[in-house]
Design a protein around this motif. Structure first.
Motif, PDB file in Angstrom:
ATOM      1  N   SER A  15      -3.303  10.699   6.841  1.00  0.00           N
ATOM      2  CA  SER A  15      -3.851   9.871   7.900  1.00  0.00           C
ATOM      3  C   SER A  15      -4.646  10.660   8.916  1.00  0.00           C
ATOM      4  CB  SER A  15      -2.713   9.122   8.579  1.00  0.00           C
ATOM      5  OG  SER A  15      -3.196   8.204   9.488  1.00  0.00           O
ATOM      6  N   PRO A  69       0.535   7.623  -0.495  1.00  0.00           N
ATOM      7  CA  PRO A  69      -0.116   7.118   0.723  1.00  0.00           C
ATOM      8  C   PRO A  69       0.820   6.680   1.844  1.00  0.00           C
ATOM      9  CG  PRO A  69      -0.127   5.437  -0.946  1.00  0.00           C
ATOM     10  CD  PRO A  69       0.445   6.677  -1.596  1.00  0.00           C
ATOM     11  N   LEU A  70       2.028   7.214   1.928  1.00  0.00           N
ATOM     12  CA  LEU A  70       2.986   6.801   2.944  1.00  0.00           C
ATOM     13  C   LEU A  70       3.142   7.882   4.019  1.00  0.00           C
ATOM     14  CD1 LEU A  70       4.430   4.123   2.947  1.00  0.00           C
ATOM     15  CD2 LEU A  70       6.397   5.220   1.915  1.00  0.00           C
ATOM     16  N   GLY A 124      -4.655   4.046   8.535  1.00  0.00           N
ATOM     17  CA  GLY A 124      -3.289   3.700   8.178  1.00  0.00           C
ATOM     18  C   GLY A 124      -2.882   2.405   8.847  1.00  0.00           C
ATOM     19  N   GLY A 153       0.664  -0.366   9.093  1.00  0.00           N
ATOM     20  CA  GLY A 153       2.053  -0.550   8.686  1.00  0.00           C
ATOM     21  C   GLY A 153       2.919  -1.169   9.751  1.00  0.00           C
ATOM     22  N   PRO A 159       2.274  -3.600   5.338  1.00  0.00           N
ATOM     23  CA  PRO A 159       2.536  -2.366   4.612  1.00  0.00           C
ATOM     24  C   PRO A 159       2.107  -2.408   3.152  1.00  0.00           C
ATOM     25  CG  PRO A 159       4.502  -3.083   5.782  1.00  0.00           C
ATOM     26  CD  PRO A 159       3.495  -4.174   5.867  1.00  0.00           C
ATOM     27  N   ALA A 160       1.820  -3.577   2.627  1.00  0.00           N
ATOM     28  CA  ALA A 160       1.520  -3.688   1.203  1.00  0.00           C
ATOM     29  C   ALA A 160       0.046  -3.541   0.890  1.00  0.00           C
ATOM     30  CB  ALA A 160       2.027  -5.036   0.714  1.00  0.00           C
ATOM     31  N   GLN A 171       3.549  13.048   6.240  1.00  0.00           N
ATOM     32  CA  GLN A 171       2.832  12.368   5.158  1.00  0.00           C
ATOM     33  C   GLN A 171       3.396  12.862   3.836  1.00  0.00           C
ATOM     34  OE1 GLN A 171      -0.185  10.321   5.183  1.00  0.00           O
ATOM     35  NE2 GLN A 171       0.040  10.150   2.977  1.00  0.00           N
ATOM     36  N   ALA A 206      -4.127   2.752  -0.453  1.00  0.00           N
ATOM     37  CA  ALA A 206      -3.789   3.945  -1.242  1.00  0.00           C
ATOM     38  C   ALA A 206      -4.534   5.191  -0.798  1.00  0.00           C
ATOM     39  CB  ALA A 206      -4.035   3.686  -2.705  1.00  0.00           C
ATOM     40  N   TRP A 241       0.913   2.810   5.625  1.00  0.00           N
ATOM     41  CA  TRP A 241       0.299   2.948   4.308  1.00  0.00           C
ATOM     42  C   TRP A 241      -1.113   3.431   4.587  1.00  0.00           C
ATOM     43  CZ3 TRP A 241       3.118   2.372  -0.030  1.00  0.00           C
ATOM     44  CH2 TRP A 241       2.431   2.416  -1.248  1.00  0.00           C
TER      45      TRP A 241
END
Length: 168
Positions: free
Chosen positions: A26, A132-133, A33, A35, A18-19, A127, A22, A165
């Motif tokens: 999606s 960006p999540l 994406g 995650g 998940p890190a 979204q 940006a 992400w």
């Protein structure tokens, strides 16, 4: 020893995935994406945006199956299509999707077993605007074709809750 390596690998994937990125939506053409996916297989969730069509993929621990008799890895892939968009006001919306895909399970216990199913996942996505999540919930009935490495037609299902992400 195998279990320790597997647990460390799963923890590393869940911590790093998940890190990673940006920007926006999606379902934008060319978006990607990555995650965390919780559900019938828990691990890495991915989505490849192709406009109204998306390709979904999940890989991870199948059915939370890890114990003294081994472990099971699961994976699935589906094509998803946006059938409706719930307008929540402003720039907030929640696409409703329907898809078609395949679900697999590899059981590494006392003896190797393999499962294969066809599934129809129905989902809701959200979204966060300008962030960006993306969050999703997908549930779907399915039809098992292979169970425990033997041909067997039976009912199956998929269920996921996840966060991605999103890279644009």
């Amino acid at each position: 020893m195998k279990k320790k390596v597997l647990v460390l690998l799963v923890v590393a994937i869940l911590a790093i995935a998940p890190a990673a990125a940006a920007t926006r939506g999606s379902s934008n053409d060319g978006a990607f994406g990555i995650g965390l996916n919780l559900g019938t297989n828990t691990g890495l969730g991915m989505k490849f945006g192709m406009g109204k069509f998306d390709i979904l993929a999940n890989v991870g621990l199948a059915d939370f199956n890890i114990g003294s008799d081994g472990f099971a890895l699961g994976g699935d892939v589906a094509v998803s299509y946006e059938v409706y968009d719930i307008d929540l006001g402003g720039r907030h919306h929640m696409p409703v999707t329907v898809g078609l895909g395949a679900k697999t399970k590899f059981d590494f216990g006392d003896e190797f077993k393999f499962d294969l199913s066809l599934v129809v996942p129905v989902g809701l996505e959200y979204q966060i605007p300008d962030f960006p999540l993306a969050f999703y919930l997908r549930l779907g009935p399915g039809m098992s074709i292979v169970e425990n490495t033997k041909f067997n037609i039976n009912f199956d299902f998929v269920g996921y809750l996840g966060v991605l992400w999103v890279f644009d």
